[in-house]
Motif scaffolding. Structure first.
Motif, PDB file in Angstrom:
ATOM      1  N   ASP A 169       3.734   0.443  37.636  1.00 61.45           N
ATOM      2  CA  ASP A 169       2.472  -0.404  36.840  1.00 61.45           C
ATOM      3  C   ASP A 169       1.922  -1.272  38.514  1.00 61.45           C
ATOM      4  OD1 ASP A 169       3.738  -2.822  38.266  1.00 61.45           O
ATOM      5  OD2 ASP A 169       5.194  -2.965  36.555  1.00 61.45           O
ATOM      6  N   ARG A 170       0.334  -1.635  37.967  1.00 62.66           N
ATOM      7  CA  ARG A 170      -0.263  -2.750  38.718  1.00 62.66           C
ATOM      8  C   ARG A 170       0.666  -3.339  40.198  1.00 62.66           C
ATOM      9  NH1 ARG A 170      -2.933  -3.039  34.233  1.00 62.66           N
ATOM     10  NH2 ARG A 170      -4.884  -1.868  34.137  1.00 62.66           N
ATOM     11  N   SER A 171       2.193  -3.489  39.595  1.00 60.37           N
ATOM     12  CA  SER A 171       2.408  -4.452  40.506  1.00 60.37           C
ATOM     13  C   SER A 171       3.370  -3.482  41.736  1.00 60.37           C
ATOM     14  CB  SER A 171       3.319  -5.699  40.448  1.00 60.37           C
ATOM     15  OG  SER A 171       4.488  -4.542  38.828  1.00 60.37           O
ATOM     16  N   ASN A 216       2.880   2.869  25.011  1.00 59.60           N
ATOM     17  CA  ASN A 216       2.608   1.240  25.605  1.00 59.60           C
ATOM     18  C   ASN A 216       2.427   1.245  26.678  1.00 59.60           C
ATOM     19  OD1 ASN A 216       1.838   1.401  22.455  1.00 59.60           O
ATOM     20  ND2 ASN A 216       4.110  -0.474  22.115  1.00 59.60           N
ATOM     21  N   GLN A 217       3.745   1.451  26.955  1.00 63.02           N
ATOM     22  CA  GLN A 217       4.015   1.559  28.557  1.00 63.02           C
ATOM     23  C   GLN A 217       2.608   2.138  29.305  1.00 63.02           C
ATOM     24  OE1 GLN A 217       8.063   2.524  29.186  1.00 63.02           O
ATOM     25  NE2 GLN A 217       8.479   0.945  30.980  1.00 63.02           N
ATOM     26  N   LEU A 218       2.722   2.936  29.650  1.00 58.63           N
ATOM     27  CA  LEU A 218       1.726   3.853  29.707  1.00 58.63           C
ATOM     28  C   LEU A 218       0.085   4.102  29.331  1.00 58.63           C
ATOM     29  CD1 LEU A 218       2.609   7.561  29.368  1.00 58.63           C
ATOM     30  CD2 LEU A 218       2.442   6.597  31.125  1.00 58.63           C
ATOM     31  N   ALA A 219       0.048   2.751  28.489  1.00 56.91           N
ATOM     32  CA  ALA A 219      -1.520   2.314  28.055  1.00 56.91           C
ATOM     33  C   ALA A 219      -1.374   0.776  28.722  1.00 56.91           C
ATOM     34  CB  ALA A 219      -1.820   1.982  26.189  1.00 56.91           C
ATOM     35  N   ALA A 220      -0.933   0.195  28.730  1.00 56.47           N
ATOM     36  CA  ALA A 220      -0.457  -1.364  29.614  1.00 56.47           C
ATOM     37  C   ALA A 220      -0.953  -0.613  31.425  1.00 56.47           C
ATOM     38  CB  ALA A 220       0.669  -2.325  29.581  1.00 56.47           C
ATOM     39  N   ALA A 221      -0.494   0.494  31.014  1.00 60.48           N
ATOM     40  CA  ALA A 221      -0.378   0.616  32.861  1.00 60.48           C
ATOM     41  C   ALA A 221      -1.810   1.076  33.370  1.00 60.48           C
ATOM     42  CB  ALA A 221       1.188   1.412  33.527  1.00 60.48           C
ATOM     43  N   GLY A 222      -2.325   1.382  31.912  1.00 62.83           N
ATOM     44  CA  GLY A 222      -4.180   1.969  32.873  1.00 62.83           C
ATOM     45  C   GLY A 222      -4.345   3.755  32.104  1.00 62.83           C
TER      46      GLY A 222
END
Length: 170
Positions: free
Chosen positions: A125-127, A164-170
């Protein structure tokens, strides 16, 4: 030359192998077998390219062979044509391939000239926190391709969370 035949099977001897290139199973009556590396090479030289890569990927996944071991075994090949064909199979292999289906799709995309493909990518993810590993990723266009049979996707809710995890990670 044909060495044995039954109504359903014909066994051909393609070439003679020196005893150093075959193994005897321990604690059995003598039964000479080719090594795992030699078997993969034989498949590379006789099967259609896609099938040969699937066999090689499967042997790598099962840890029956290694890429380095395959390279060493290929040094014994006679002739440029055999060596070129075996090297091409090994170039198309991915020791991290998770299934036959992944191997087939990867090879077909590669042979079709699809570029930008990375397989077995660890997404974060972004972090920088690890999210999951995906079968294929085209990072430039932020596209993930998962290829699995029904065996791995019987839990619809799990798949939805993953999407959803993938979508949230862009």
């Amino acid at each position: 030359r044909v060495v044995a035949t039954t109504p359903a099977l014909r066994v051909r001897q393609r070439r003679h192998l020196d005893r150093e290139r075959v193994v005897v199973l321990p604690d059995t009556a003598p039964l000479w077998l080719t090594t795992a590396e030699q078997t993969v090479i034989d498949c590379a030289l006789t099967l259609p390219l896609l099938h040969a890569v699937v066999v090689c990927d499967s042997a790598l996944r099962a840890r029956a062979v290694t890429v380095d071991g395959m390279r060493r075994a290929m040094r014994n090949l006679q002739g440029q044509r055999e060596a070129r064909r075996a090297r091409r199979v090994l170039e198309l292999c991915d020791p991290e391939a998770g299934s036959v289906l992944e191997s087939v799709l990867r090879v077909r995309m590669t042979l079709a000239g699809i570029v930008g493909l990375a397989s077995q990518v660890q997404l974060r993810d972004r972090s920088g926190t690890h999210l999951l590993r995906v079968d294929f990723c085209f990072e430039d266009v932020r596209l993930v391709v998962e290829v699995d049979g029904q065996k791995w996707h019987q839990d619809v809710e799990r798949d939805r969370r993953r999407d959803n995890q993938l979508a949230a990670a862009g």
